[in-house]
Design an enzyme around this catalytic site. Structure first.
Site, PDB file in Angstrom:
ATOM      1  N   CYS A 276      44.991  40.380  34.747  1.00 51.04           N
ATOM      2  CA  CYS A 276      45.385  39.707  33.507  1.00 51.04           C
ATOM      3  C   CYS A 276      44.949  38.254  33.676  1.00 51.04           C
ATOM      4  O   CYS A 276      44.025  37.977  34.424  1.00 51.04           O
ATOM      5  CB  CYS A 276      46.875  39.880  33.221  1.00 51.04           C
ATOM      6  SG  CYS A 276      47.972  39.421  34.578  1.00 51.04           S
ATOM      7  N   ALA A 277      45.570  37.328  33.002  1.00 51.40           N
ATOM      8  CA  ALA A 277      45.132  35.940  33.105  1.00 51.40           C
ATOM      9  C   ALA A 277      45.397  35.360  34.497  1.00 51.40           C
ATOM     10  O   ALA A 277      44.529  34.753  35.110  1.00 51.40           O
ATOM     11  CB  ALA A 277      45.816  35.082  32.038  1.00 51.40           C
TER      12      ALA A 277
END
Length: 200
Positions: A85-86
């Protein structure tokens, strides 16, 4: 950039690691699961990319993707899988924990410890914890942990807030033994009381 190895063929990271071509080749990555709305996919020959378009917000329904992602990780027999994810702290660890419960036969408590051993700074949001607790109940008919939320408005669950309902081995070979559910979390959006769990 930090790539965390969960199993010999399963890795966790933030959004920067997938763009390190040498690292992806070294780890034999053939499947990238991108749990973001807009972070780009790298283009590598022979590497499949799967998007999980979810924000890192407690109200987002990450659980709608648990089975699909777990099935793809399990079905990737051509090489390694990277789930990111980020920042690699909330969405991607939650997806990996769901996979471990579904295909490695571990409880939620065991899955959490397993992922935390490889990536100690994971901090899932409260909503994703609720969804994982529901997923564990769906898979095993019971919960093995509860989440203790002490302050109204809390957004993240710190590791110490995950409390086992009974002692259990580090990793089980099969489904967990029967455990009585004593409490489950309530989202801060639902209740503003200081004590955020309810007895069942």
């Amino acid at each position: 950039m930090l790539l965390s190895q969960v199993t010999p063929t399963l890795f966790l990271s933030g959004a920067d690691a997938p763009f390190n071509a040498a690292l992806m080749s070294q780890k034999g990555i053939t499947l990238i699961v991108n749990a973001t709305l807009s972070h780009a996919f790298p283009a590598y020959p022979g590497v499949e990319c799967l998007r999980v378009p979810v924000c890192d917000l407690p109200c987002e329904r990450l659980d709608a993707h648990f089975d699909r992602v777990a099935d793809r990780i399990h079905g990737n027999h051509t090489g390694g899988t990277l789930v990111h994810c980020a920042a690699g702290m909330s969405r991607s660890p939650a997806l990996v924990m769901a996979y471990l419960m579904r295909y490695r036969g571990v409880t939620l408590g065991q899955a959490h410890r397993w992922v935390q051993e490889s990536r100690p700074f994971i901090r899932l949001n409260v909503g994703f914890w609720e969804q994982l607790l529901q997923y564990e109940r769906r898979l095993y008919g019971r919960n093995t942990v509860r989440v203790e939320l002490e302050r109204a408005g809390l957004k993240r669950v710190e590791p110490g807030m995950v409390v086992p309902l009974r002692a259990e081995p580090a990793r089980a070979a099969g489904p967990p033994l029967s455990t009585r559910v004593t409490s489950v979390p309530r989202s801060p959006a639902v209740s503003r009381t200081p004590l955020m769990s309810r007895s069942q």
